[in-house]
Motif scaffolding. Sequence first.
Motif, mmCIF file in Angstrom:
data_model
loop_
_atom_site.group_PDB
_atom_site.id
_atom_site.type_symbol
_atom_site.label_atom_id
_atom_site.label_comp_id
_atom_site.label_asym_id
_atom_site.label_seq_id
_atom_site.Cartn_x
_atom_site.Cartn_y
_atom_site.Cartn_z
ATOM 1 N N GLY A 70 13.825 -9.291 -8.077
ATOM 2 C CA GLY A 70 12.997 -10.234 -7.327
ATOM 3 C C GLY A 70 12.814 -11.587 -7.956
ATOM 4 N N CYS A 71 13.462 -11.862 -9.074
ATOM 5 C CA CYS A 71 13.239 -13.133 -9.777
ATOM 6 C C CYS A 71 13.632 -14.344 -8.938
ATOM 7 C CB CYS A 71 14.004 -13.143 -11.100
ATOM 8 S SG CYS A 71 13.467 -11.896 -12.274
ATOM 9 N N ARG A 72 14.825 -14.302 -8.370
ATOM 10 C CA ARG A 72 15.289 -15.440 -7.568
ATOM 11 C C ARG A 72 14.456 -15.597 -6.305
ATOM 12 N NH1 ARG A 72 20.013 -13.507 -9.894
ATOM 13 N NH2 ARG A 72 21.235 -15.087 -11.012
ATOM 14 N N LEU A 73 14.091 -14.471 -5.696
ATOM 15 C CA LEU A 73 13.218 -14.528 -4.514
ATOM 16 C C LEU A 73 11.895 -15.185 -4.863
ATOM 17 C CD1 LEU A 73 12.560 -13.610 -1.566
ATOM 18 C CD2 LEU A 73 11.613 -11.526 -2.600
ATOM 19 N N PHE A 133 3.560 -28.495 -15.449
ATOM 20 C CA PHE A 133 4.173 -27.327 -16.077
ATOM 21 C C PHE A 133 4.275 -26.227 -15.019
ATOM 22 C CE2 PHE A 133 2.612 -29.676 -19.672
ATOM 23 C CZ PHE A 133 3.542 -29.441 -20.676
ATOM 24 N N LEU A 134 5.498 -25.792 -14.739
ATOM 25 C CA LEU A 134 5.740 -24.844 -13.654
ATOM 26 C C LEU A 134 6.214 -23.489 -14.184
ATOM 27 C CD1 LEU A 134 5.575 -27.458 -11.980
ATOM 28 C CD2 LEU A 134 7.531 -26.647 -10.652
ATOM 29 N N SER A 135 5.671 -22.421 -13.594
ATOM 30 C CA SER A 135 6.154 -21.072 -13.857
ATOM 31 C C SER A 135 5.877 -20.205 -12.643
ATOM 32 C CB SER A 135 5.480 -20.472 -15.090
ATOM 33 O OG SER A 135 5.864 -19.115 -15.243
ATOM 34 N N ALA A 136 6.929 -19.830 -11.944
ATOM 35 C CA ALA A 136 6.772 -18.974 -10.768
ATOM 36 C C ALA A 136 6.273 -17.590 -11.155
ATOM 37 C CB ALA A 136 8.102 -18.867 -10.026
ATOM 38 N N ALA A 165 15.720 -21.104 -13.777
ATOM 39 C CA ALA A 165 16.930 -21.780 -13.320
ATOM 40 C C ALA A 165 16.961 -22.003 -11.805
ATOM 41 C CB ALA A 165 18.161 -20.991 -13.759
ATOM 42 N N THR A 166 16.656 -20.980 -11.027
ATOM 43 C CA THR A 166 16.696 -21.121 -9.567
ATOM 44 C C THR A 166 15.685 -22.153 -9.093
ATOM 45 O OG1 THR A 166 17.436 -18.836 -9.266
ATOM 46 C CG2 THR A 166 16.397 -19.901 -7.372
ATOM 47 N N LEU A 190 12.538 -18.975 -5.497
ATOM 48 C CA LEU A 190 12.909 -19.684 -4.274
ATOM 49 C C LEU A 190 11.688 -19.923 -3.392
ATOM 50 C CD1 LEU A 190 15.254 -20.785 -2.501
ATOM 51 C CD2 LEU A 190 15.403 -18.502 -1.477
ATOM 52 N N THR A 191 10.894 -18.882 -3.163
ATOM 53 C CA THR A 191 9.715 -19.036 -2.306
ATOM 54 C C THR A 191 8.650 -19.895 -2.984
ATOM 55 O OG1 THR A 191 8.884 -16.891 -3.126
ATOM 56 C CG2 THR A 191 10.113 -16.883 -1.052
#
Length: 388
Positions: free
Chosen positions: A84-87, A17-20, A113-114, A90-91
């Motif tokens: 900063g969501c996509r950053l 289960f992933l959540s950045a 999504a990213t 992505l990282t």
Amino acid sequence: METQKVFIGERELKIAFLSAGLGNISRGFEISTSTWYNHIKLQKQISAKLFSGGKFPGASRIWNLPRNGKVAQILRITGVIHDGCRLEQLTYSFGFLLQLLVYKPDIIWLQEATLAKMLLKYRKAFKLKYRLMFCDGAPVGHDFAKQFDYQIYLHQFALQEALVAGTAAERCAVIPHICKEPDYAYTKSEARNALGVHERQFVLLCVAAWNIHHKRINYLLEEMANGLNDVLLLLCGQPENETPYLKRLAAELHINVRWHTFNQDDLGKAYRAADLFVLPSLNEGLGAVLVEAGLHGLPIICHPHKAAQFILGNEYSGFVDLSVKGNLYKKIKDCTVVNGINIESAQMNRLSIEGERTRRIVVEKFASKKLIQDFIDFLNKTYPLKTA
């Protein structure tokens, strides 16, 4: 709950289960991810692991540049990024690469999504075999979601659109998020005392990110300014880029408002202390806060978007067209005034009856045991599994 044990060959199915954002911020995305993990990890039939972007109990932390961190702030100031969501995603995907090789998940469940797009690229580049289960919580829609192995939609209307567009039925399912059920550790009076709210104050609660583009907090504030000075507005959520403007607007309009960023326990007190719940957005992937409000027995005012109809039924009395100026004010006023007298016992009794009706609607549809079983059934339906 007794269910069959799920294996691949002779081992348990491994789900990541992933959540950045988890640990960096607390919104519906993050709360729903950790909630699903906490329920699924207890099931004997699968092996689950939670990966967060920030420090979070029970999660493995993955390196990333947080959306509200110093680097993101600098990049926003210089105009390199809008938010900063996509950053962050992505990282985070870079940091998760090692886990793809070490943990080797069979299925990855995620909503961002990213991050999901990056994991598609990694799978192709490194010839990995994991499958992606994308939960369309934003929603971003079936045109985006269809590129993933499995798709989870949060209400029946979204699933129907995907099926009409040609998505194979075996690749998708409707599985709404599990919401925390109230433990009623506090009476309404005790909750109000803890929050510093007067016993006879009429309290309107909104749980949403403090933004304009989606949650439309500006609309809510402008409607309050039409003559609801006797109503206390509790805005419980997370600050975003548009928040400073919203706070200035509230001050200029002299709104009786309190801004709170609560943990889940304190948020429960806010639900308990409230008389009425409002969500001013015109569209939601699900709107889990509507479920939470219903579980707490609160009458709800919201726009009749498809997710709300799925949660509350097509004829729910709290529906009103919130795209129209003045409609929300009239609806709130109707809930706070009877025969020209504010907050009389007869009116409060009416709200209590409507709140109990809302609670029954929500409990029947969003029982956690049923949703967990739906999740397990979807795994058995979509993955070549051996059961024992």
